[in-house]
Scaffold this active site. Structure first.
Site, mmCIF file in Angstrom:
data_model
loop_
_atom_site.group_PDB
_atom_site.id
_atom_site.type_symbol
_atom_site.label_atom_id
_atom_site.label_comp_id
_atom_site.label_asym_id
_atom_site.label_seq_id
_atom_site.Cartn_x
_atom_site.Cartn_y
_atom_site.Cartn_z
ATOM 1 N N ARG A 20 0.829 -1.205 0.000
ATOM 2 C CA ARG A 20 0.000 0.000 0.000
ATOM 3 C C ARG A 20 0.862 1.253 0.000
ATOM 4 O O ARG A 20 0.518 2.260 -0.626
ATOM 5 C CB ARG A 20 -0.953 -0.012 1.193
ATOM 6 C CG ARG A 20 -2.101 -1.009 1.024
ATOM 7 C CD ARG A 20 -3.030 -1.003 2.202
ATOM 8 N NE ARG A 20 -3.672 0.295 2.382
ATOM 9 C CZ ARG A 20 -4.400 0.605 3.460
ATOM 10 N NH1 ARG A 20 -4.544 -0.258 4.447
ATOM 11 N NH2 ARG A 20 -4.961 1.800 3.560
ATOM 12 N N CYS B 250 -0.827 6.340 8.735
ATOM 13 C CA CYS B 250 -1.195 4.996 8.268
ATOM 14 C C CYS B 250 -2.360 5.160 7.305
ATOM 15 O O CYS B 250 -2.363 6.079 6.486
ATOM 16 C CB CYS B 250 -1.525 4.071 9.439
ATOM 17 S SG CYS B 250 -2.911 4.618 10.458
#
Length: 282
Positions: free
Chosen positions: A179, A239
């Site tokens: 990611r 995050c």
């Protein structure tokens, strides 16, 4: 009480006056993750004397981003329902893959709770050791909590922009490498792949031993330095939605470093067309 307590310590001290045990399990529910009901899991079995925190409910109602930290009014209402007091000593644990007790740690500290610890190894270690469990819901006596809005330990979009533009603070991203690099599409619609330019990637599972306990000391520091992080420089954590960034913030805290959490994280940054974005390795 240390910031990280062992199952042995909690078994010996769990009934001490002024000590509260909170189950901070929360299941993010990203695509591909099996559905789980944290409240039902708690009722089926939890640590003796624990209260279910319902961390999902502590998100600010109506906020456009997932898991947004609550405002003072919403936080005070829910903390009062849990029967919390400002001078409580609180031990947090979870049974969640995203280590959500760390998110509760960031939240409680942001609203002035000064003595908050995590249970090392959490629910999994307690259960594996065959320690006693309780079943059913918890019904603590409500209290009234006076809190004021607090930004301690948190960053909003403007704050993160300023840190990024300033260049002195290292931005550390807790998401997976796929990611972070953009090799894997973001699971949330409308959010670009990639990462904040110049940030470092430290996937949060790297802060734990295979048995789920926290790395500490030199082993924990090595996880940061292997990701290219200089622990002698300022840090800020990000995050996907502020959950696992809290894991990195707690890990830094164990090393004596304080690092704020970007609350909106990549969901906000990656979904904003005006922010710079990068793909590929750090």
């Amino acid at each position: 009480m240390h910031d990280l307590v062992s199952t042995e310590w909690l078994a010996a001290n769990g009934t001490a006056p002024g000590l509260r045990i909170l189950d901070a399990s929360y299941h993010v529910g990203l695509p591909g993750e099996p559905p789980r009901d944290a409240a039902a899991d708690f009722a089926a079995g939890h640590l003796p004397g624990a209260t279910f925190m319902d961390l999902a409910g502590f998100a600010e109602p109506g906020a456009p981003l997932p898991s947004t930290m609550p405002g003072a009014t919403h936080f005070a209402t829910l903390a009062g329902r849990l029967g919390l007091r400002a001078d409580d000593r609180i031990v947090l644990y979870d049974d969640a893959p995203h280590r959500t007790a760390a998110r509760a740690w960031v939240m409680l500290r942001a609203f002035g709770f000064g003595t908050v610890a995590l249970l090392d190894g959490g629910w999994a270690k307690w259960k594996a050791e065959g320690r006693p469990l309780e079943q059913g819901a918890s019904t603590p006596a409500p209290t009234t909590i006076d809190v004021t809005a607090s930004g301690r330990g948190l960053l909003d979009l403007d704050g993160m922009r300023a840190l990024h533009d300033g260049g002195a603070t290292q931005i550390v991203d807790a998401r997976s490498a796929a990611r972070f690099t953009g090799a894997e599409a973001d699971p949330r619609p409308g959010v670009a792949p990639g990462h904040i330019p110049g940030s470092r990637n430290l996937p949060y599972p790297q802060l734990f031993h295979p048995d789920g306990t926290w790395k500490q000391g030199a082993a924990l520091a090595a996880a940061f330095t292997a990701a290219g992080v200089d622990l002698d420089r300022p840090l800020a954590m990000t995050c996907g939605s502020g959950i696992t960034a809290s894991v990195l913030a707690f890990g830094a805290h164990l090393l004596g470093r304080e690092a704020p959490v970007y609350d909106g994280s990549w969901t906000e940054w990656g979904g904003d067309p005006t922010t710079p974005k990068a793909t590929g390795e750090a």
